[in-house]
Scaffold this active site. Structure first.
Site, mmCIF file in Angstrom:
data_model
loop_
_atom_site.group_PDB
_atom_site.id
_atom_site.type_symbol
_atom_site.label_atom_id
_atom_site.label_comp_id
_atom_site.label_asym_id
_atom_site.label_seq_id
_atom_site.Cartn_x
_atom_site.Cartn_y
_atom_site.Cartn_z
ATOM 1 C CG MET A 73 -1.888 -1.234 1.153
ATOM 2 S SD MET A 73 -3.422 -1.035 2.044
ATOM 3 C CE MET A 73 -2.818 -0.842 3.694
ATOM 4 C CD GLU B 263 16.068 -0.279 4.192
ATOM 5 O OE1 GLU B 263 16.398 -1.411 3.791
ATOM 6 O OE2 GLU B 263 16.405 0.771 3.613
ATOM 7 C CG HIS C 258 7.197 -2.181 1.726
ATOM 8 N ND1 HIS C 258 7.051 -0.982 2.387
ATOM 9 C CD2 HIS C 258 6.014 -2.820 1.834
ATOM 10 C CE1 HIS C 258 5.814 -0.897 2.861
ATOM 11 N NE2 HIS C 258 5.173 -1.990 2.556
ATOM 12 C CG ASP D 272 1.175 -7.232 7.825
ATOM 13 O OD1 ASP D 272 0.724 -6.644 8.818
ATOM 14 O OD2 ASP D 272 1.836 -6.663 6.933
ATOM 15 C CD GLN E 36 -1.755 -8.825 4.315
ATOM 16 O OE1 GLN E 36 -2.643 -7.990 4.346
ATOM 17 N NE2 GLN E 36 -0.514 -8.521 4.001
ATOM 18 N NE ARG F 30 -2.409 1.493 9.675
ATOM 19 C CZ ARG F 30 -2.770 0.434 8.932
ATOM 20 N NH1 ARG F 30 -1.981 -0.610 8.845
ATOM 21 N NH2 ARG F 30 -3.911 0.448 8.270
HETATM 22 O O1 PAF Z 1 -0.123 -5.719 3.574
HETATM 23 C C1 PAF Z 1 -0.569 -4.820 2.828
HETATM 24 O O2 PAF Z 1 0.083 -3.799 2.585
HETATM 25 C C2 PAF Z 1 -1.950 -4.984 2.196
HETATM 26 O O3 PAF Z 1 -2.812 -5.657 3.049
HETATM 27 C C3 PAF Z 1 -1.898 -5.675 0.823
HETATM 28 C C4 PAF Z 1 -1.347 -7.090 0.922
HETATM 29 C C5 PAF Z 1 -1.039 -4.866 -0.137
HETATM 30 C C6 PAF Z 1 -3.305 -5.771 0.224
HETATM 31 O O4 PAF Z 1 -3.876 -4.519 0.041
#
Ligand code: PAF
Length: 283
Positions: free
Chosen positions: A30, A35, A37, A150, A153, A187
């Protein structure tokens, strides 16, 4: 690096790579790249011929009172960071490109969501699963990279990939941390100085729990209580949202640790909700 905003251009670019028999690594984000990412991009570059990063603040995964409007955005900075990291395509569609009409079909997640963030963010994982289903169809990746921070997720998406027979591998990479242990997150920018200082206690509470586990404590309630007590003693600026110890990746409640387990926590600060976790490897 190509910057692509339309789905059809993205598909054209993917088709050209597929014609060359190139493998595609995909890092969905998003934006407000950090770092954490970049560690995913590095891994993707090692394992694939072509790397796509998506940058899309997905409205579907934010509840009505959540931080969609406040979510940090800086496209020019992200473009430079991605280019410097050697990304091949930055895919950054607008919301109207991704959702041109009210969807006829969306993905509903049935398991692994009645705990942790799923409990305090109803509908969140449906939104994540829906956007990722679209992105997986558009980008057609061989491998998709997620951060372990995450963890819920990753567990949900691993389940979805198996259930829907997506022909791709999910690669989960270690959480990247600041030197004091705070997990990197877009964030974090919203933390005040005092909150940022206090935030180091999140990872410390997880390590505290892990020490008890390594010393032989396998009672889930005991471990949860230890972590909660640590947080209650050290978190004053934020509000503890949850502390839980669950099986991983199933995310089910157990009385005794068996197989891999996760200790997961969330703390709500004024403008940022922080999550973190540690995986306890089954003995
Ligand atoms: O982890 C995130 O940044 C978001 O949940 C994702 C995987 C890009 C989906 O919008």
């Amino acid at each position: 690096m190509k910057v692509i905003t339309s789905i059809s251009d993205m598909q054209e670019s993917v088709d050209a790579e597929l014609r060359l028999n190139h493998t595609i690594g995909f890092v969905p984000t998003m934006g407000y790249l950090h770092e954490g990412h970049l560690s995913l991009v590095d891994q993707a570059k090692k394992e694939n011929d072509f790397v796509v990063v998506s940058l899309f603040v997905n409205p579907l995964q934010f509840g009505p009172n959540e931080d969609f409007d406040q979510y940090p955005r800086d496209f020019n900075r992200d473009r430079k960071v991605a280019e410097d990291a050697g990304v091949d395509v930055l895919f950054c569609p607008q919301a109207v490109e991704m959702y041109p009409r009210t969807p006829v079909v969306s993905v509903s997640v049935d398991q692994r969501t009645n705990v942790l963030c799923g409990q305090s963010r109803p509908g969140h994982f449906n939104g994540v699963a829906t956007v990722l289903t679209k992105l997986f169809h558009i980008v057609v990746p061989n491998r998709v990279y997620f951060g372990r921070k995450d963890a819920q997720q990753a567990a949900v998406i691993e389940g979805m990939v198996e259930d829907f027979n997506f022909r791709l591998d999910i690669v989960t990479c270690p959480t990247v941390r600041e030197t004091d242990g705070v997990a990197l997150s877009s964030r974090n920018i919203h933390l005040s100085q005092t909150e940022r200082e206090e935030a180091r206690n999140l990872y410390q509470s997880l390590q505290y729990g892990e020490r008890f586990y390594n010393a032989g404590e396998t009672n889930v309630q005991q471990l949860q209580t230890k972590v909660l007590e640590f947080l209650e003693k050290n978190i004053h600026e934020g509000v503890i949202d949850y502390v839980d110890v669950l099986s991983y990746p199933d995310l089910t409640k157990k009385q005794t640790c068996t197989g891999d387990m996760i200790i997961a926590i969330a703390v709500q600060y004024k403008k940022a909700r922080l999550i973190d976790n540690i995986i306890l490897i089954g003995k």
